[in-house]
Design a protein around this motif. Structure first.
Motif, mmCIF file in Angstrom:
data_model
loop_
_atom_site.group_PDB
_atom_site.id
_atom_site.type_symbol
_atom_site.label_atom_id
_atom_site.label_comp_id
_atom_site.label_asym_id
_atom_site.label_seq_id
_atom_site.Cartn_x
_atom_site.Cartn_y
_atom_site.Cartn_z
ATOM 1 N N ASP A 1 11.306 0.715 6.149
ATOM 2 C CA ASP A 1 9.950 0.674 5.617
ATOM 3 C C ASP A 1 8.997 0.675 6.804
ATOM 4 O OD1 ASP A 1 7.495 0.140 4.503
ATOM 5 O OD2 ASP A 1 8.190 -1.488 3.208
ATOM 6 N N ARG A 2 8.424 1.816 7.102
ATOM 7 C CA ARG A 2 7.615 1.942 8.319
ATOM 8 C C ARG A 2 6.333 1.119 8.255
ATOM 9 N NH1 ARG A 2 8.301 7.211 7.031
ATOM 10 N NH2 ARG A 2 6.053 7.559 7.026
ATOM 11 N N SER A 3 5.894 0.772 7.054
ATOM 12 C CA SER A 3 4.687 -0.052 6.949
ATOM 13 C C SER A 3 4.946 -1.469 7.437
ATOM 14 C CB SER A 3 4.189 -0.089 5.500
ATOM 15 O OG SER A 3 5.134 -0.746 4.659
ATOM 16 N N LYS A 4 6.222 -1.867 7.454
ATOM 17 C CA LYS A 4 6.578 -3.203 7.924
ATOM 18 C C LYS A 4 7.277 -3.175 9.278
ATOM 19 C CE LYS A 4 7.194 -4.922 3.190
ATOM 20 N NZ LYS A 4 8.160 -5.494 2.212
ATOM 21 N N SER A 5 7.902 -2.045 9.595
ATOM 22 C CA SER A 5 8.672 -1.934 10.843
ATOM 23 C C SER A 5 8.228 -0.688 11.596
ATOM 24 C CB SER A 5 10.175 -1.850 10.529
ATOM 25 O OG SER A 5 10.606 -2.995 9.823
ATOM 26 N N PRO A 6 7.284 -0.833 12.523
ATOM 27 C CA PRO A 6 6.762 0.327 13.243
ATOM 28 C C PRO A 6 7.820 0.956 14.138
ATOM 29 C CG PRO A 6 6.009 -1.729 14.245
ATOM 30 C CD PRO A 6 6.730 -2.104 12.978
ATOM 31 N N PRO A 7 7.552 2.185 14.639
ATOM 32 C CA PRO A 7 6.286 2.900 14.522
ATOM 33 C C PRO A 7 6.095 3.523 13.138
ATOM 34 C CG PRO A 7 7.873 4.227 15.723
ATOM 35 C CD PRO A 7 8.509 2.890 15.518
ATOM 36 N N ASN A 8 4.888 3.373 12.613
ATOM 37 C CA ASN A 8 4.567 3.929 11.297
ATOM 38 C C ASN A 8 3.937 5.301 11.492
ATOM 39 O OD1 ASN A 8 4.101 4.334 8.619
ATOM 40 N ND2 ASN A 8 2.387 2.913 8.469
ATOM 41 N N SER A 9 4.752 6.235 11.911
ATOM 42 C CA SER A 9 4.253 7.574 12.197
ATOM 43 C C SER A 9 5.163 8.603 11.557
ATOM 44 C CB SER A 9 4.186 7.805 13.709
ATOM 45 O OG SER A 9 5.435 7.504 14.315
ATOM 46 N N ALA A 10 4.550 9.642 11.019
ATOM 47 C CA ALA A 10 5.293 10.742 10.405
ATOM 48 C C ALA A 10 4.503 12.023 10.618
ATOM 49 C CB ALA A 10 5.510 10.488 8.916
ATOM 50 N N LYS B 1 -10.459 -7.129 10.671
ATOM 51 C CA LYS B 1 -11.397 -6.322 11.449
ATOM 52 C C LYS B 1 -10.684 -5.441 12.478
ATOM 53 C CE LYS B 1 -14.785 -10.081 11.110
ATOM 54 N NZ LYS B 1 -15.627 -9.467 10.081
ATOM 55 N N LEU B 2 -9.372 -5.611 12.579
ATOM 56 C CA LEU B 2 -8.598 -4.888 13.588
ATOM 57 C C LEU B 2 -7.602 -3.909 12.969
ATOM 58 C CD1 LEU B 2 -7.784 -7.897 15.967
ATOM 59 C CD2 LEU B 2 -9.765 -6.377 16.036
ATOM 60 N N GLN B 3 -7.787 -3.564 11.703
ATOM 61 C CA GLN B 3 -6.792 -2.754 11.001
ATOM 62 C C GLN B 3 -6.680 -1.338 11.557
ATOM 63 O OE1 GLN B 3 -6.190 -3.596 6.565
ATOM 64 N NE2 GLN B 3 -8.310 -4.222 6.874
ATOM 65 N N ALA B 4 -7.671 -0.909 12.328
ATOM 66 C CA ALA B 4 -7.575 0.425 12.930
ATOM 67 C C ALA B 4 -6.493 0.476 13.998
ATOM 68 C CB ALA B 4 -8.922 0.832 13.525
ATOM 69 N N THR C 1 2.153 -6.146 13.203
ATOM 70 C CA THR C 1 2.622 -5.382 14.363
ATOM 71 C C THR C 1 1.492 -4.528 14.921
ATOM 72 O OG1 THR C 1 3.396 -3.595 12.906
ATOM 73 C CG2 THR C 1 5.018 -5.260 13.558
ATOM 74 N N LEU C 2 1.616 -4.189 16.180
ATOM 75 C CA LEU C 2 0.674 -3.267 16.804
ATOM 76 C C LEU C 2 0.976 -1.855 16.313
ATOM 77 C CD1 LEU C 2 0.828 -4.611 20.480
ATOM 78 C CD2 LEU C 2 -0.670 -5.351 18.620
ATOM 79 N N CYS C 3 -0.067 -1.079 16.075
ATOM 80 C CA CYS C 3 0.148 0.270 15.557
ATOM 81 C C CYS C 3 0.814 1.184 16.577
ATOM 82 C CB CYS C 3 -1.179 0.870 15.098
ATOM 83 S SG CYS C 3 -1.786 0.149 13.553
ATOM 84 N N HIS C 4 0.664 0.869 17.854
ATOM 85 C CA HIS C 4 1.295 1.710 18.865
ATOM 86 C C HIS C 4 1.541 0.884 20.113
ATOM 87 C CE1 HIS C 4 1.931 5.151 21.632
ATOM 88 N NE2 HIS C 4 2.354 5.740 20.544
ATOM 89 N N THR C 5 2.627 1.199 20.823
ATOM 90 C CA THR C 5 2.984 0.466 22.033
ATOM 91 C C THR C 5 1.887 0.563 23.088
ATOM 92 O OG1 THR C 5 5.295 1.009 21.598
ATOM 93 C CG2 THR C 5 4.784 0.178 23.774
ATOM 94 N N SER C 6 1.103 1.631 23.065
ATOM 95 C CA SER C 6 0.039 1.782 24.064
ATOM 96 C C SER C 6 -0.976 0.651 23.982
ATOM 97 C CB SER C 6 -0.668 3.129 23.897
ATOM 98 O OG SER C 6 -1.231 3.244 22.599
ATOM 99 N N LEU C 7 -1.140 0.038 22.796
ATOM 100 C CA LEU C 7 -2.059 -1.092 22.666
ATOM 101 C C LEU C 7 -1.531 -2.299 23.428
ATOM 102 C CD1 LEU C 7 -4.489 -2.593 21.571
ATOM 103 C CD2 LEU C 7 -3.274 -2.889 19.390
ATOM 104 N N GLN C 8 -0.232 -2.530 23.346
ATOM 105 C CA GLN C 8 0.345 -3.636 24.109
ATOM 106 C C GLN C 8 0.193 -3.395 25.608
ATOM 107 O OE1 GLN C 8 4.684 -4.227 24.175
ATOM 108 N NE2 GLN C 8 4.292 -6.387 23.777
ATOM 109 N N ASN C 9 0.474 -2.174 26.035
ATOM 110 C CA ASN C 9 0.318 -1.849 27.455
ATOM 111 C C ASN C 9 -1.124 -2.072 27.910
ATOM 112 O OD1 ASN C 9 3.016 -1.089 27.522
ATOM 113 N ND2 ASN C 9 2.572 1.062 27.123
ATOM 114 N N PHE C 10 -2.071 -1.725 27.056
ATOM 115 C CA PHE C 10 -3.489 -1.936 27.359
ATOM 116 C C PHE C 10 -3.799 -3.424 27.513
ATOM 117 C CE2 PHE C 10 -7.557 -3.098 25.283
ATOM 118 C CZ PHE C 10 -8.464 -2.543 26.181
#
Length: 709
Positions: A58-67, A428-431, A445-454
């Motif tokens: 379930d990608r909505s619960k276990s990222p990455p949620n990308s298709a 407020k951070l759903q984007a 979860t973070l939407c993308h690993t790049s956010l953690q790196n940032f």
């Protein structure tokens, strides 16, 4: 499955060959007999696979949620499927001829490495490739690494998880895997190298089945099998990644005829590139597939959909005409520059709902998005929406630094705050952060690993930088919650990781700096007195640090005895809980260290132990001795190699509580005084206090020799 006598022939009729140093695995499963339902369930239970690592999660619960958006990335996908569909050799009538041809003719590359920069769409393509080959019955397994997702971001259960999927895709491998597990229990405990795990659980069972003529005939008719590995760069075990790549390259050299392809997607990390840039690997550079047209398709369809459902946008369109305009779209495409994650995140930023603090509309935010020159700007702009809220920094830092993701209620419980306060920050951070629909289910979860790196790079994130020292706070929050003995996700996380966060924190500093940091700490008190936490973790640090560092051992003992007194004299009722409740510490395997025990250190500990004893007696706690290996005020003895008796004290690290620490200090003081009385020397010479744990019943404290004054 009924046992039967197995007949194995190896290299029958072969001549003019040699075998160099080699390990030959002989598996005696039956490729014509699958496991029964009960046997299969038992095997799955033993394998204990990670359930949210495959393409079906379930990608909505276990990222990455990308298709892949419909109609996009088609050229890149076709290149991959063409490679995977390429036959090894023409289908011969004789399978003896097949193996002979396969070993002499040039073979297609059996590993495909798709690489590209962060956010260019690798995971979406991996998902699509997995879905295509699952649909044709040729996908054996898929594994999507994700940083910070517990075991899913390591190699700990990688082989077992792939093996579980292999049994489902090719049931005839079940008996071979089951037999390997029975014969080698260490396969599932992490005590054997990854190469042996992969050999026994995955690839030798596959080879054993596909070398059967009937199975091979069917396989050659359909095409090779495929394993999809995504996000290999997000595996936190770099040495494990190197071992995996080395093993796969070696395996295909040993078994060049096996009908298998392995697809790997990752960023170009040094430890990956230096191994995959070799013969036998086909490269796919996703950066060479310009996605501008695909991004335009995605944005056009997405904006059309939001216009239909958003009343504010519809009202704007009725008055002002088309939105976004073609000019807007052209600028967006040019601004995004080929990054799908930037396209998706910008879109989410533009269309996110207005809030009381940010009443802007999508029409207001689109021009603002065009001024953001990178993901960093977008991340900063989005985070600014919540930074004024209470607990913002703690919540964001927790999400970034957790070893495993938690639901909203889990984050709230860990931090000791109400769930609605976590929700108010996250909405407020759903984007940029995935927020589950309910507080109890799904994980943040973070939407993308790049956010953690940032967020963990100060030069990029500035005011939003997540301090690595926050691991100290997470260790405290986890420690205090673990004592509660609850059964929720936060309590389970806390009991497993409180010492791991402490290990990470102390790994960032010099050992002697720890004392000053503790004296000036700024922990927010949650549940437990901070002094109780500090006392326990300083005691744990005696077995964590190298005590050969001058004065380190005496400094740790001095400070922990001080924290002990402050903890038991604190009016907080949970100090009693700390004294009574044991926690499990994950100590390193086998250690032996020594501390110079001076008369000055003795006097300090004696004073603190007396104060602590009075405070504990006032609590009127009735301790039972059956929960500890150690006994208060009681030394034990054993025979030395010289035939003499040495007093020693045993501490059980599996159930270490506050009272155990007090008892240990009390024994140290009493035993030191006893030693000096026997010696009768004035002034008292320094003693040697040793700490050791060599796989025995517990940690052993002893004064086994005298230091020269």
């Amino acid at each position: 499955m009924a046992d039967s006598q197995k007949h194995v022939e190896i290299l029958t009729g072969a001549h003019h060959f040699q075998i160099d140093q080699q390990i030959i695995n002989i598996l005696t499963g039956d490729s014509n007999q699958n496991l029964s339902s009960r046997e299969l369930q038992d095997l799955i239970f033993q394998l204990d696979p990670i359930l949210d690592a495959s393409h079906t999660r379930d990608r909505s619960k276990s990222p990455p949620n990308s298709a892949c958006f419909p109609g996009t990335r088609e050229a890149a996908i076709k290149e991959i499927t063409d490679w995977a569909n390429r036959r090894q050799v023409a289908h011969p009538k004789s399978f003896t001829l097949y193996f002979a041809l396969a070993n002499t003719m040039g073979q297609p590359s059996q590993i495909y490495w798709l690489h590209g920069f962060a956010g260019c769409g690798k995971s979406s393509i991996s998902l699509k490739v997995a879905e295509i080959f699952a649909g044709s019955g040729r996908l054996l397994a898929s594994y999507f690494f994700f940083h910070g997702a517990g075991d899913r971001s390591t190699m700990n259960r990688f082989a077992a998880t792939l093996a579980r999927q292999l049994v489902a895709a090719l049931p005839a491998t079940g008996p071979f895997i089951s037999e390997a597990v029975k014969k080698t229990p260490g396969l599932l405990t992490g005590h054997l190298p990854l190469s042996i795990q992969l050999d026994s659980l995955l690839l030798i069972p596959l080879w054993s089945v596909t070398s059967d003529e009937s199975v091979l005939k069917q396989t050659l008719a359909k095409g090779p099998f495929l394993i999809v590995i995504d996000g290999l760069d997000e595996c936190e075990d770099k040495r494990g990644v190197e071992e995996f790549i080395d093993y796969m390259l070696d395996f295909f050299k040993r078994y060049p005829t096996i009908p298998l392809r392995v697809f790997i997607a990752s960023r170009v990390e040094q430890h990956i590139r230096e191994r995959l840039e070799t013969n036998g690997v086909q490269f796919g550079n996703l950066n060479s597939h310009w996605p501008g047209k695909d991004i335009n398709t995605f944005l056009q369809a997405s904006f059309q959909a939001v216009v239909k459902r958003d009343r504010v946008i519809r009202a704007y369109v009725r008055v002002n005409g088309e939105w976004p305009t073609q000019s807007h779209m052209d600028k967006l495409i040019d601004h995004i520059g080929g990054s799908f994650v930037l396209a998706s995140t910008l879109y989410n930023f533009i269309v996110q709902p207005a809030t009381e603090d940010d009443p802007t509309t999508p029409m207001d935010r689109l021009p603002l998005a065009l001024t953001m020159n990178s993901l960093d700007s977008l991340y900063s702009q989005t985070l600014a929406r919540s930074q004024h809220l209470l607990h913002f920094r703690d919540i964001v830092s927790t999400i970034v630094l957790l070893e495993e993701s938690l639901p909203i209620i889990g984050i709230a419980d860990l931090l000791g705050i109400a769930a609605y306060k976590v929700v108010s920050v996250l909405l407020k951070l759903q984007a940029i952060i995935h927020v589950p629909e309910t507080d109890e289910e799904g994980k943040v979860t973070l939407c993308h690993t790049s956010l953690q790196n940032f967020l963990i790079t100060e030069s990029r994130s500035g005011a939003f930088f997540v301090q690595p020292s926050f691991h100290l706070h997470l260790s405290y929050y986890s420690f205090s919650l673990a004592l509660e003995n609850g059964n929720g996700p936060a309590e389970a996380y806390a009991a497993q990781h409180f010492d791991g966060h402490w290990d990470t924190f102390t790994g960032l500093i010099e050992p002697l700096e720890l004392i000053e940091i503790i004296k000036g700490h700024s922990l927010r008190v949650v549940r437990l007195p901070c002094e109780a936490f500090m006392c326990s973790m300083l005691f744990y640090s005696l077995f964590l640090f190298d005590l050969s560092i001058p004065n380190l051992g005496s400094c740790l003992l001095t400070e922990l005895s001080k924290q002990l007194v402050l903890a038991v004299e604190c009016p907080n009722p949970r100090a009693r809980l700390w004294l009574e409740t044991g926690l499990y510490y994950d100590l390193r395997d086998g250690f032996m260290d020594e501390v110079e025990f001076t008369e000055g250190l003795f006097e300090t500990l004696q004073r603190d132990v007396r104060r602590a004893s009075s405070a504990i007696d006032a609590m009127e706690i009735n301790f039972s001795d059956d929960r500890r290996l150690s006994r208060p005020w009681q030394s034990q003895s054993r025979s030395s190699s010289r035939g003499t008796e040495r007093d020693y004290y045993v501490i059980n690290p599996r159930t270490l509580c506050g009272r155990d620490i007090f008892d240990a200090l009390n024994w140290i003081v009493a035993q030191a005084q006893f030693k000096w009385e026997i010696l009768g020397d004035t002034p008292r010479p320094p003693l040697e206090l040793s700490f050791s744990w060599l796989f025995g019943p517990g940690i052993i404290l002893s004064f086994d020799k005298i230091r020269e004054p």
